[in-house]
Motif scaffolding. Structure first.
Motif, short mmCIF file in Angstrom:
data_model
loop_
_atom_site.label_atom_id
_atom_site.label_comp_id
_atom_site.label_asym_id
_atom_site.label_seq_id
_atom_site.Cartn_x
_atom_site.Cartn_y
_atom_site.Cartn_z
N TYR A 117 0.87 -1.19 0.00
CA TYR A 117 0.03 -0.04 0.11
C TYR A 117 0.93 1.32 -0.19
CZ TYR A 117 -3.69 -3.26 1.43
OH TYR A 117 -4.54 -4.36 1.68
N THR A 118 0.47 2.18 -0.63
CA THR A 118 1.15 3.66 -0.63
C THR A 118 -0.21 4.54 -0.41
OG1 THR A 118 0.88 3.78 -3.09
CG2 THR A 118 3.17 2.79 -2.27
N ILE A 119 0.46 5.50 0.38
CA ILE A 119 -0.33 6.75 0.75
C ILE A 119 0.37 7.97 0.79
CG2 ILE A 119 -1.84 7.59 2.67
CD1 ILE A 119 -2.19 4.73 3.99
N ASP A 120 -0.43 9.08 -0.06
CA ASP A 120 0.03 10.11 0.06
C ASP A 120 -1.19 11.24 0.57
OD1 ASP A 120 -1.36 11.11 -2.21
OD2 ASP A 120 0.03 10.03 -3.41
N TYR A 121 -1.11 12.28 0.95
CA TYR A 121 -2.27 13.25 1.48
C TYR A 121 -1.89 14.69 1.05
CZ TYR A 121 0.98 14.13 5.30
OH TYR A 121 2.07 14.53 6.25
N VAL A 122 -2.84 15.48 1.00
CA VAL A 122 -2.98 16.99 0.74
C VAL A 122 -4.00 17.57 1.95
CG1 VAL A 122 -2.16 16.68 -1.48
CG2 VAL A 122 -4.51 17.12 -0.78
#
Length: 221
Positions: A183-188
């Motif tokens: 799993y990969t997660i990025d956020y803003v």
């Protein structure tokens, strides 16, 4: 006519084409001016000192560049505690970091002469002129978290922190037992100290209401 100049990479304006070093510092709210060394950018290689009574002509082409720095550390107050800083301009986040205050949980107010209180609740990157009279107080943020947005879908969430695994579960219902699944997660639109970024397995971060997460699932096999 309006003349523009830069001091420590911050823009200021004046109606005067010829201006002294003392006036430049005054316009930038750096007082008393005797506390600061003023430098004038002569070319890409360096600066030359400007005396307080020395006059500069702003009619020359382009925006004039100046640099100011305190002759010695400036003592400021944050929540009635004293801290020594060596900058002429600092953001609320930088000031709170110096004072050991969590900028994700608190905002900063500046106390000015005459009892005037200026809030930087929604402007954490504002450049504040720092002088020996600078005084600040921290204010606890009224954090209300109702939901986060994961892969463009609204997900109810009321805690002020969230973990990597919890985001995966919000999107996929469970974490795959297959070790080949990654799993990969990025956020803003995150908290003030780090409004955007990426997460790693095991990480827990602070949450802002309607914070946006993008999660992807891949199989390395």
């Amino acid at each position: 006519m309006i003349y523009t100049f830069k001091l420590n990479n911050t823009k200021f304006e004046t109606n005067e084409s010829k201006i002294t070093g003392n006036q430049l510092l005054t316009i930038a709210n750096l007082s008393p001016s005797e506390d600061f060394e003023l430098l004038y950018k002569i070319n890409e290689k360096g600066y030359t000192p400007i005396q307080l009574d020395e006059e500069v002509d702003l009619k020359t082409a382009g925006i004039e560049g100046f640099k100011a720095k305190p002759y010695k550390g400036i003592i400021i107050k944050v929540d009635d505690e004293e801290f020594e800083v060596n900058e002429c301009f600092m953001t609320p986040n930088e000031i709170m970091s110096t004072a050991g205050i969590d900028s994700d949980r608190y905002s900063l107010n500046e106390l000015r002469a005459g009892g005037v209180e200026v809030t930087y609740k929604d402007d954490a990157e504002h450049k504040i002129a720092i002088t020996r009279k600078s005084c600040f107080i921290s204010c606890k943020r009224d954090l209300v978290v109702e939901c986060v947005i994961v892969n463009a879908k609204v997900k109810p969430w009321v805690n002020d922190e969230i973990s990597f695994d919890e985001i995966v579960v919000l999107e996929y219902g469970a974490i795959a037992s297959n070790p080949n699944v990654i799993y990969t997660i990025d956020y803003v639109k995150g908290v003030p100290s780090k409004p955007n970024g990426t997460m790693v397995k095991g990480e827990v971060i602070s949450v802002k209401n309607k914070m946006i997460f993008n999660v992807t699932q891949t199989n390395k096999s």
